[in-house]
Design an enzyme around this catalytic site. Structure first.
Site, PDB file in Angstrom:
ATOM      1  NE  ARG A 160     -37.958  84.750  45.341  1.00 48.74           N
ATOM      2  CZ  ARG A 160     -37.457  83.612  44.851  1.00 48.74           C
ATOM      3  NH1 ARG A 160     -38.087  82.968  43.880  1.00 48.74           N
ATOM      4  NH2 ARG A 160     -36.348  83.092  45.347  1.00 48.74           N
ATOM      5  CB  SER A 239     -35.196  88.536  50.446  1.00 50.21           C
ATOM      6  OG  SER A 239     -34.328  87.466  50.771  1.00 50.21           O
ATOM      7  CD  GLU A 343     -38.955  88.510  47.819  1.00 51.04           C
ATOM      8  OE1 GLU A 343     -39.344  87.425  48.265  1.00 51.04           O
ATOM      9  OE2 GLU A 343     -37.768  88.733  47.507  1.00 51.04           O
TER      10      GLU A 343
END
Length: 351
Positions: A160, A239, A343
């Protein structure tokens, strides 16, 4: 190039949160994107780049500067080579690649947002990451004032993360190139256990592309991870927290805390993450710390379908959302000694 002033930004995000931008510019060509960025840089105007708005948390006061919406179009397939303009809708591009019989991104179906955002976040789900198929990224380098090509190795991809996320003020992604695979209509090897189990195959097996894509879409929809304006569980950024990656020492301490809080028989999720590191599940941590599906009584709550999604139930503010996020972060840290990391990108606010 379209331009508006004092323009609301909330409708441009999947959270449907955030105040207005002083100026909102919509660019439909690479040249217009570069022109808008150069103008902002030349005048010292703060710049916010918006693609699909699926990874943004914008403060209630909005953005004092120029918000640039990248709405460029372009889907070009040459053999197994795919070139996407940054403004292409990602999930539509995945569907078109599957229809063309090409594998490599089929398990990334249903992920909201634009193609240009995928290398920034190194988007991944259900055993696939874009870093495994991206060959190069064409971007405007705000430091040099030139358009540059960064090959895969130059992008510094990790979980990520990427060079673009590391230095967000430097690059504006214009186009992304992918190397896909023609396996006679079959998918890439299925890596994710849940996907394999749902498909009734073993990890490493291949299945028809359309079957892989449809299965992932069903799995995502069951977790509220496919956009649906009528379903407040999808008024989210997907998420909200990344899965923690722990050193051996950190994991040992975490493991001891799990035993202390949940009993000697409790075992946390653990996945090898290279170099002696272990990845665990943020969703598991949130749930076991007491924040179950649907948690909350206010206008921002945890999704009723998935503990990893924080949602706007219709009339939330960004501060409502952040208050919930902070509560979750504090609860998980106090229980398990792990600090969750958000995130989505925050604009004008922070956890």
């Amino acid at each position: 190039m379209q331009e508006r002033h004092d323009a609301p930004l909330a409708p441009l995000t999947t959270f449907r949160l955030g105040g207005p931008a002083t100026r909102l510019v919509t660019a439909t060509t690479d040249a217009e994107v570069i022109e808008a960025v150069r103008e902002a840089d030349a005048t010292g105007t703060p710049l916010l780049v918006i693609g699909g708005g699926s990874n943004l948390v914008i403060g209630d006061k909005g953005f004092d500067g120029t918000a640039l919406v990248i709405a460029t179009k372009g889907f070009e397939l040459t053999g197994t080579h795919l070139e996407l303009a940054a403004g292409e809708v990602w999930t539509d591009a995945v569907a078109r690649a599957v229809d063309a019989g090409l594998a490599g991104i089929e398990c990334l179906a249903g992920i909201p947002g634009s193609a240009g955002a995928t290398p920034i976040q190194n988007v991944g789900a259900y055993g696939q990451e874009v870093s495994s198929t991206i060959t190069e990224v064409i971007a405007y380098d705000r430091r040099s004032g030139e358009t540059v090509t960064l090959i895969n190795d130059d992008c510094a991809f990790s979980y990520r993360h990427s060079r673009f996320k590391e230095d967000p003020a430097r690059y504006v992604v214009l186009r992304v190139h992918f190397a896909l695979e023609d396996v006679d209509g079959l998918s890439a090897p299925i890596k994710y256990a849940e996907t394999a189990r749902t498909l009734g195959v073993e990890p490493g097996d291949r299945v028809p592309l359309t079957e892989a894509r449809s299965t992932v879409l069903k799995l995502r929809a069951g977790k509220g991870m496919v956009l649906d304006p009528a379903d407040h569980d999808t008024w989210s950024a997907g998420s909200f927290f990344t899965n923690p990656i722990l050193t051996a020492a950190q994991f040992a301490e975490f493991h001891a805390r799990v035993k202390h809080h949940l009993g000697e028989d409790a075992e946390p999720p653990a996945y090898p993450a290279g170099d002696g590191h272990t990845k665990t599940s943020a969703a598991w941590l949130i749930d076991k710390a007491g924040f179950t599906k649907g948690y909350g009584t206010g206008p921002a709550r945890i999704s009723t379908k998935h503990t990893l999604a924080l949602t706007n139930r219709g009339d939330a503010t960004t501060e409502d959302l952040l208050a919930l996020a902070r509560e979750v972060v504090t609860g998980v840290r106090d229980t398990f000694g792990i600090t969750l990391v958000n995130e989505p990108v925050t604009v004008g606010v922070a956890l």
